[in-house]
Design a protein around this motif. Structure first.
Motif, short mmCIF file in Angstrom:
data_model
loop_
_atom_site.label_atom_id
_atom_site.label_comp_id
_atom_site.label_asym_id
_atom_site.label_seq_id
_atom_site.Cartn_x
_atom_site.Cartn_y
_atom_site.Cartn_z
N ALA A 343 0.83 -1.20 0.00
CA ALA A 343 0.00 0.00 0.00
C ALA A 343 0.87 1.26 0.00
O ALA A 343 0.58 2.24 -0.69
N ILE A 344 1.95 1.23 0.78
CA ILE A 344 2.87 2.37 0.82
C ILE A 344 3.54 2.57 -0.54
O ILE A 344 3.62 3.69 -1.06
N LEU A 345 4.01 1.49 -1.14
CA LEU A 345 4.67 1.58 -2.45
C LEU A 345 3.71 2.09 -3.52
O LEU A 345 4.09 2.89 -4.37
N SER A 346 2.46 1.63 -3.48
CA SER A 346 1.47 2.10 -4.45
C SER A 346 1.21 3.59 -4.28
O SER A 346 1.06 4.33 -5.26
N PRO A 352 -3.64 4.27 -7.97
CA PRO A 352 -4.88 4.27 -7.19
C PRO A 352 -5.19 2.91 -6.57
O PRO A 352 -5.94 2.83 -5.61
N ASP A 353 -4.63 1.84 -7.14
CA ASP A 353 -4.91 0.50 -6.66
C ASP A 353 -3.63 -0.13 -6.10
O ASP A 353 -2.51 0.22 -6.47
N VAL A 354 -3.83 -1.09 -5.21
CA VAL A 354 -2.73 -1.89 -4.69
C VAL A 354 -2.78 -3.24 -5.39
O VAL A 354 -3.74 -4.00 -5.21
N ALA A 362 -8.33 -6.06 -2.46
CA ALA A 362 -9.58 -5.45 -2.04
C ALA A 362 -9.29 -4.37 -0.99
O ALA A 362 -8.45 -4.56 -0.11
N PRO A 363 -9.99 -3.23 -1.06
CA PRO A 363 -9.78 -2.19 -0.05
C PRO A 363 -10.02 -2.69 1.37
O PRO A 363 -9.38 -2.22 2.31
#
Length: 464
Positions: A343-346, A352-354, A362-363
């Motif tokens: 999530a941090i790298l994205s 916008p997505d991981v 999934a969020p």
């Protein structure tokens, strides 16, 4: 750590907005799991309080029995008394049974017994087993339960055989004693408990590859998690069909094992109180062993308390991350850590997505990972502050013991037995919360999920 509730997985939960019901009574799987572990803890404590459980005169104190039972049932390994000398053979057998029960999971074991007796699982048993084993579907629970039993017994039997032969042939232990040592350490290793029947853990075998490598392999297998092991056995020739969970667990486990072992070996190479006292080959072996243990089990082949401050801090991080979900390791789990890292790298890339392995996460998974991690950090910081401000121990020692207890690892700098009774009881709570907190918390989050028919207007506060 996530109990899936999709239409293809737990279809019954698609329309489920609260605890399941059986016979008109509400069922909360996570509460039942906590309650079952509580019953197991009470039984274990009671057995260890018996005078026959102690090798010396009289019986153990309530705190000694409670702490040991919690540590064994939560497969931690922290101890306030010397397991090898304080407990009698009966007491050691109780510890062994608690380790095995904790490794299986009280609810998994109970569901398996119900399967063997009635040859069927009702809704209650399936929900409980699914919450504990993280099986991918209600229809897979039977296979998972039987797979857990077969895998555990086979691995423990093989490890016990290797250790028994080594203890008997190389160290001159009588056959009966060698068998007992082999079985105890095999169960303790595979279940990531870290209890040993030697006062210095496995320091006496630091340069023995037959002991160190065998124990390390058992610990690694137990830390992967039962879903990963079962999938590897079923799909070992078709890695492209491995699930995201299996691939993620294997990749992160490999990275952390290699990274942890290299760091410990390099950082402690010249420390005369740890690796520096061994020959080069022994340093490599002991460095590997100490790199494996922080994420999973509390065995040690060198004096943990004599490690450098930097090594202790790195060990704190490895313990906090832990091992694979639905296994015997503790911590926030490698999957949780990987999701947060991705999530941090994205976010840094502006995506916008991981994404992971050609899939979009999934969020909900990201939010759950964040919740588990932040709550775990809060628990560790809170407990560390309490002990550090009410005792004379150094902060690094206190933090190490707290993380080890909450992550159910069992490594210690040697201060656990000397802590005040109140601090020891706090560690008991941490071990119990660390073993059951994440799984019950995430299960509760998943079962409480429901869709909204509307969304509020978007807002964006300042960040950073």
């Amino acid at each position: 750590m996530v109990l899936h509730s999709g239409a293809d997985d737990l279809g019954l939960l698609d329309d489920f907005r609260g605890p399941a019901r059986s016979g008109g009574r509400a069922i909360n799987p996570w509460r039942a799991i906590v309650g079952a572990f509580g019953v197991g803890l009470a039984v274990g404590t009671g057995l260890l309080l018996l005078p026959v459980a102690r090798s010396g005169p009289g019986g153990a104190s309530l705190v000694e029995a409670l702490f040991t039972a919690t540590s064994a049932l939560c497969v931690t390994g922290l101890a306030v008394v010397d397991t090898a000398t304080y407990w009698s053979p009966f007491g050691q057998a109780v510890v062994l049974l608690l380790i095995q029960a904790g490794g299986f999971g009280i609810m998994t074991l109970a569901s398996m017994l119900g399967l063997l007796v009635s040859r069927r699982l009702d809704l209650r048993s399936r929900l409980l087993a699914t919450a504990e084993t993280k099986s991918l579907g209600m229809g897979d629970v039977r296979a998972v339960l039987l797979g857990v039993a077969r895998i555990s017994l086979v691995v423990e039997a093989v490890v016990a055989l290797v250790l028994t032969v080594r203890f008997a042939t190389t160290y001159g232990e009588p056959l009966g004693r060698a068998v007992w040592l082999g079985v105890f350490h095999a169960v303790s290793a595979f279940n990531n408990a870290g209890f040993a029947l030697f006062s210095d853990s496995l320091v006496g075998f630091a340069t023995d590859p037959w002991i160190s490598v065998t124990v390390a392999v058992a610990v690694i297998l137990g830390s992967l998690g039962f879903p990963v092991i079962i999938e590897l056995l079923r799909q070992h020739r078709r890695p492209r069909r491995w699930s995201i969970h299996t691939r993620l667990t294997l990749v992160m486990t490999g990275v952390l094992l290699v990274g942890g072992s290299l760091f410990v070996t390099v950082a402690e190479w010249r420390n005369p109180l740890t690796l520096g006292a061994l020959d080069p080959a022994g340093r490599v072996l002991a460095g590997f062993f100490q790199g494996v243990m922080p994420r999973t089990a509390g065995f040690n082949s060198v004096d943990t308390g004599a490690m450098n401050d930097g090594t202790l801090l790195a060990t704190d991080v490895l313990m906090f991350i832990g091992g694979g979900s639905a296994g015997t390791a503790g911590g926030i789990k490698v999957g949780t850590f990987a999701v947060l890292l991705l999530a941090i790298l994205s976010e840094l890339r502006g995506d916008p997505d991981v994404n992971l392995f050609d899939r979009r996460l999934a969020p909900e998974a990201i939010r759950q990972a964040l919740s588990v991690a932040l709550l775990s950090v809060a628990v560790v910081i809170g407990a560390t502050l309490v002990i550090a401000t009410t005792s004379a121990w150094d902060l690094d020692e206190v933090l190490f013991e707290v993380v080890s207890a909450f992550a159910t690892v069992g490594l210690s700098t040697g201060i656990t037995a000397d802590l005040a009774v109140g601090h020891q009881l706090l560690l008991v709570v941490l071990m119990f919360a660390g073993r059951l907190g994440p799984v019950t918390f995430v299960s509760a989050l998943v079962l409480r999920q429901h869709g909204r028919l509307f969304h509020l207007p978007e807002g964006r506060p300042l960040i950073g």
